[in-house]
Design an enzyme around this catalytic site. Sequence first.
Site, PDB file in Angstrom:
ATOM      1  N   SER A   9       0.859  -1.190   0.000  1.00  0.00           N
ATOM      2  CA  SER A   9       0.000   0.000   0.000  1.00  0.00           C
ATOM      3  C   SER A   9       0.890   1.232   0.000  1.00  0.00           C
ATOM      4  O   SER A   9       1.729   1.391   0.887  1.00  0.00           O
ATOM      5  CB  SER A   9      -0.878   0.012   1.254  1.00  0.00           C
ATOM      6  OG  SER A   9      -1.336   1.336   1.491  1.00  0.00           O
ATOM      7  N   HIS A  34      -1.670  -1.811  -3.953  1.00  0.00           N
ATOM      8  CA  HIS A  34      -2.874  -1.461  -3.204  1.00  0.00           C
ATOM      9  C   HIS A  34      -3.007   0.055  -3.081  1.00  0.00           C
ATOM     10  O   HIS A  34      -2.089   0.734  -2.612  1.00  0.00           O
ATOM     11  CB  HIS A  34      -2.784  -2.098  -1.815  1.00  0.00           C
ATOM     12  CG  HIS A  34      -3.978  -1.923  -0.947  1.00  0.00           C
ATOM     13  ND1 HIS A  34      -5.064  -2.777  -0.981  1.00  0.00           N
ATOM     14  CD2 HIS A  34      -4.272  -1.010   0.004  1.00  0.00           C
ATOM     15  CE1 HIS A  34      -5.962  -2.399  -0.091  1.00  0.00           C
ATOM     16  NE2 HIS A  34      -5.502  -1.315   0.523  1.00  0.00           N
ATOM     17  N   ASP A  36      -5.316   3.171  -1.539  1.00  0.00           N
ATOM     18  CA  ASP A  36      -6.311   3.499  -0.520  1.00  0.00           C
ATOM     19  C   ASP A  36      -7.006   4.807  -0.867  1.00  0.00           C
ATOM     20  O   ASP A  36      -6.393   5.872  -0.860  1.00  0.00           O
ATOM     21  CB  ASP A  36      -5.621   3.632   0.841  1.00  0.00           C
ATOM     22  CG  ASP A  36      -5.191   2.277   1.361  1.00  0.00           C
ATOM     23  OD1 ASP A  36      -6.067   1.402   1.488  1.00  0.00           O
ATOM     24  OD2 ASP A  36      -3.990   2.084   1.616  1.00  0.00           O
ATOM     25  N   MET A  38      -9.758   7.488   0.152  1.00  0.00           N
ATOM     26  CA  MET A  38     -10.503   7.977   1.328  1.00  0.00           C
ATOM     27  C   MET A  38     -11.182   9.299   0.990  1.00  0.00           C
ATOM     28  O   MET A  38     -10.610  10.128   0.280  1.00  0.00           O
ATOM     29  CB  MET A  38      -9.540   8.175   2.496  1.00  0.00           C
ATOM     30  CG  MET A  38      -8.744   6.925   2.842  1.00  0.00           C
ATOM     31  SD  MET A  38      -7.775   7.169   4.329  1.00  0.00           S
ATOM     32  CE  MET A  38      -6.793   5.650   4.306  1.00  0.00           C
ATOM     33  N   MET A  69     -12.634   3.554   0.519  1.00  0.00           N
ATOM     34  CA  MET A  69     -13.155   3.913   1.846  1.00  0.00           C
ATOM     35  C   MET A  69     -13.945   5.209   1.655  1.00  0.00           C
ATOM     36  O   MET A  69     -13.549   6.283   2.108  1.00  0.00           O
ATOM     37  CB  MET A  69     -11.995   4.089   2.831  1.00  0.00           C
ATOM     38  CG  MET A  69     -11.368   2.746   3.215  1.00  0.00           C
ATOM     39  SD  MET A  69      -9.722   2.911   3.903  1.00  0.00           S
ATOM     40  CE  MET A  69      -8.773   2.920   2.382  1.00  0.00           C
ATOM     41  N   MET A 138     -10.581  -5.793   7.627  1.00  0.00           N
ATOM     42  CA  MET A 138      -9.756  -4.691   8.139  1.00  0.00           C
ATOM     43  C   MET A 138      -9.213  -5.082   9.510  1.00  0.00           C
ATOM     44  O   MET A 138      -9.979  -5.434  10.411  1.00  0.00           O
ATOM     45  CB  MET A 138     -10.579  -3.402   8.260  1.00  0.00           C
ATOM     46  CG  MET A 138     -10.871  -2.707   6.944  1.00  0.00           C
ATOM     47  SD  MET A 138      -9.428  -2.390   5.892  1.00  0.00           S
ATOM     48  CE  MET A 138      -8.417  -1.330   6.940  1.00  0.00           C
ATOM     49  N   ASP A 176      -5.604  -6.087   6.056  1.00  0.00           N
ATOM     50  CA  ASP A 176      -5.092  -4.736   5.781  1.00  0.00           C
ATOM     51  C   ASP A 176      -4.995  -3.963   7.090  1.00  0.00           C
ATOM     52  O   ASP A 176      -6.010  -3.697   7.724  1.00  0.00           O
ATOM     53  CB  ASP A 176      -6.073  -4.043   4.816  1.00  0.00           C
ATOM     54  CG  ASP A 176      -5.594  -2.683   4.345  1.00  0.00           C
ATOM     55  OD1 ASP A 176      -4.499  -2.244   4.743  1.00  0.00           O
ATOM     56  OD2 ASP A 176      -6.350  -2.058   3.566  1.00  0.00           O
TER      57      ASP A 176
HETATM   58  C1  DX5 Z   1      -5.774   1.865   6.243  1.00  0.00           C
HETATM   59  C2  DX5 Z   1      -5.471   1.433   4.821  1.00  0.00           C
HETATM   60  C3  DX5 Z   1      -4.305   0.533   4.689  1.00  0.00           C
HETATM   61  C4  DX5 Z   1      -3.020   1.035   5.193  1.00  0.00           C
HETATM   62  C5  DX5 Z   1      -2.276  -0.127   5.800  1.00  0.00           C
HETATM   63  O1  DX5 Z   1      -6.966   2.554   6.284  1.00  0.00           O
HETATM   64  O2  DX5 Z   1      -6.584   0.751   4.263  1.00  0.00           O
HETATM   65  O3  DX5 Z   1      -4.179  -0.001   3.382  1.00  0.00           O
HETATM   66  O4  DX5 Z   1      -2.226   1.631   4.214  1.00  0.00           O
HETATM   67  O5  DX5 Z   1      -1.118   0.346   6.251  1.00  0.00           O
HETATM   68  P1  DX5 Z   1      -0.121  -0.290   7.284  1.00  0.00           P
HETATM   69  O6  DX5 Z   1       0.452  -1.516   6.674  1.00  0.00           O
HETATM   70  O7  DX5 Z   1       0.836   0.830   7.421  1.00  0.00           O
HETATM   71  O8  DX5 Z   1      -0.867  -0.566   8.575  1.00  0.00           O
HETATM   72 ZN    ZN Z   2      -6.281  -0.426   2.307  1.00  0.00          ZN
END
Ligand code: DX5
Ligand code: ZN
Length: 219
Positions: A9, A34, A36, A38, A69, A138, A176
């Site tokens: 990610s 990946h 993300d 938001m 998200m 999650m 994740d």
């Molecule tokens: C959190 C994201 C993740 C995040 C995970 O809301 O969905 O994908 O980047 O990151 P790490 O591995 O840093 O916990």
């Molecule tokens: Zn994620």
Amino acid sequence: MSRHLIAPSILTADFLHLAEAIQMVNQSEADLLHLDIMDGHFVPNLTFGFPIIRQIKSVSEKPLDVHLMITNPDRYLEDYGDAGADWLTVHLETCPHLHRTIHRIRDLGMKPAVSLNPHTDVTLLKYVLKDLDMVLIMTVDPGWGAQKFIDASFEKIRALKQMINDSGSSTLIQVDGGVGEHNIRDLLRAGVDVFVVGNTIFSSDNPLQTISNLKNASK
Ligand code: DX5
Ligand code: ZN
């Protein structure tokens, strides 16, 4: 050797040097990239939109695993497909007509996945499990990278694995948040197939080696 997948990610990558981060992932043993997304509503944080996804797609040699998200993802499914998503994950908590959403994602040519927040019961997926390529559990509350793994996730992963086995489907289990070399073997034993890893990779002095260690971790 386990055949699990690694999905770096880029949330905590250096966005002033994003091209280098993606080249590093291209050269690595990672399987997916990946992203993300938001919106500041479903989660308190904001990230990036379609122009950046398109630019990432133009240089990524790994399939894009896009984790939405956002509230009302139905409004944008086609746009994410056009921007280059190969896998598209929506949160169950944002989809009142989840069955319709899943089938629309597949009809648009993407692999559908559904994500569950830490408090959401896996049994809510019972009647759509066979329609899904992947379920994302999650393992932190979504919103930021580098948070602490929630230990109660193990019980959910085992329950979901049992549901998948009972249904005879080949749906993958993804985790994740807070995942790294310290817990990947326990997660493999619990039945996880796909590992999203952000901070552990992007804060590493040797990210290629860290990805290799994660990819070659065995039960
Ligand atoms: C959190 C994201 C993740 C995040 C995970 O809301 O969905 O994908 O980047 O990151 P790490 O591995 O840093 O916990
Ligand atoms: Zn994620």
